[in-house]
Write an enzyme that holds these catalytic residues in place. Structure first.
Site, mmCIF file in Angstrom:
data_model
loop_
_atom_site.group_PDB
_atom_site.id
_atom_site.type_symbol
_atom_site.label_atom_id
_atom_site.label_comp_id
_atom_site.label_asym_id
_atom_site.label_seq_id
_atom_site.Cartn_x
_atom_site.Cartn_y
_atom_site.Cartn_z
ATOM 1 N N HIS A 1 -49.630 48.507 101.187
ATOM 2 C CA HIS A 1 -48.311 49.105 101.406
ATOM 3 C C HIS A 1 -47.340 48.681 100.315
ATOM 4 O O HIS A 1 -46.648 49.521 99.713
ATOM 5 C CB HIS A 1 -47.793 48.668 102.787
ATOM 6 C CG HIS A 1 -46.428 49.168 103.122
ATOM 7 N ND1 HIS A 1 -46.206 50.155 104.057
ATOM 8 C CD2 HIS A 1 -45.194 48.809 102.669
ATOM 9 C CE1 HIS A 1 -44.909 50.398 104.137
ATOM 10 N NE2 HIS A 1 -44.273 49.576 103.318
ATOM 11 N N GLU A 2 -47.282 47.383 100.033
ATOM 12 C CA GLU A 2 -46.340 46.880 99.041
ATOM 13 C C GLU A 2 -46.720 47.293 97.621
ATOM 14 O O GLU A 2 -45.864 47.698 96.829
ATOM 15 C CB GLU A 2 -46.250 45.349 99.134
ATOM 16 C CG GLU A 2 -45.605 44.837 100.416
ATOM 17 C CD GLU A 2 -44.170 45.307 100.566
ATOM 18 O OE1 GLU A 2 -43.499 45.543 99.545
ATOM 19 O OE2 GLU A 2 -43.716 45.451 101.715
ATOM 20 N N HIS B 1 -45.678 50.815 96.650
ATOM 21 C CA HIS B 1 -44.288 50.949 96.197
ATOM 22 C C HIS B 1 -44.187 50.701 94.693
ATOM 23 O O HIS B 1 -43.546 51.459 93.958
ATOM 24 C CB HIS B 1 -43.394 49.934 96.925
ATOM 25 C CG HIS B 1 -43.150 50.241 98.372
ATOM 26 N ND1 HIS B 1 -42.790 51.485 98.816
ATOM 27 C CD2 HIS B 1 -43.178 49.440 99.476
ATOM 28 C CE1 HIS B 1 -42.625 51.451 100.130
ATOM 29 N NE2 HIS B 1 -42.861 50.224 100.545
#
Length: 229
Positions: A22-23, A26
């Site tokens: 998820h991170e 980004h």
């Protein structure tokens, strides 16, 4: 029935994979849209240690678990400099959507892979082992929850950046002020959830869409298994 140690050995990797991807998503989308900040700070790594926030990843979840409250936590946010994006307004929306979108893709990939595994197991006349069912269920549930939870339009969640990009420009300045108070709002949210457990706002707000989304992934896995079997 799996013992506690085995269950932890299944759940922890599921959570780490979901949060780290998820991170990193980004950061990769930000890089593609002109902002190399995450790359410069060596955050485009799948090494979980680079994404651990001592407070959000360890202290807060541990304390809430010991106190018997709902467990919340967060990873160290990947740095994004909105001014360095090619299109700061809409670029930030894309960067924000990348995290939840990646969680959806992870769950979909898991559904397809598990369906293939279950289909071949059926051809061999055996049932998938219990640990594989638990891993698949936990992985899908965690990724679905993270995707929808982060899409809440509450600072500092990803959904707040998407809302900020969609709202009229004359409101953006006020919305950015609210985002600056994001961590305080998050702490208040955690405290309120723990102080008033009977309110069950997470269950009432998020669980129905999470159940609906996980149901889709289960249907995908079942469909793939039927095709192969």
């Amino acid at each position: 029935m799996l013992d506690t140690l085995t269950l932890a050995a299944i759940l922890i990797p599921c959570l780490i994979i979901a949060i780290v991807f998820h991170e990193v998503a980004h950061g990769w989308v930000a890089l593609m849209l002109g902002d190399p900040t995450a790359k410069e700070q060596r955050r485009l790594s799948l090494n979980p240690i680079r994404h651990v926030d001592p407070i959000g990843t360890l202290l807060v979840p541990g304390a809430l678990a010991l106190m018997g409250g709902p467990v919340f936590g967060w990873a160290k946010p990947v740095p994004v400099n909105q001014r360095r994006l090619d299109n700061p307004r809409y670029g930030m929306m894309a960067v924000a959507a990348a995290g939840p979108g990646t969680n959806i893709l992870l769950a979909l990939a898991a559904a397809i892979l598990f369906g293939i595994f279950a289909g071949f197991a059926s051809n061999w006349g055996v049932a998938p082992p219990e640990w594989s069912l638990t891993f698949f269920g936990a992985f899908v549930l965690i990724n679905a929850f993270l995707a929808l939870f982060n899409m809440l339009p509450i600072p500092p969640f990803d959904g707040s950046h998407i809302v900020g990009g969609l709202m009229p420009r004359r409101w953006v300045h006020h919305w950015q002020k609210l985002q600056a108070m994001g961590m305080l709002l998050l702490v208040v949210l955690i405290a309120a959830t723990w102080a008033f457990p009977d309110a069950r706002w997470i269950e009432n707000t998020l669980f129905p869409p999470v159940e609906w989304l996980t149901g889709i992934f289960y249907a995908v896995a079942d469909g793939v298994a039927r095709v192969i079997a």
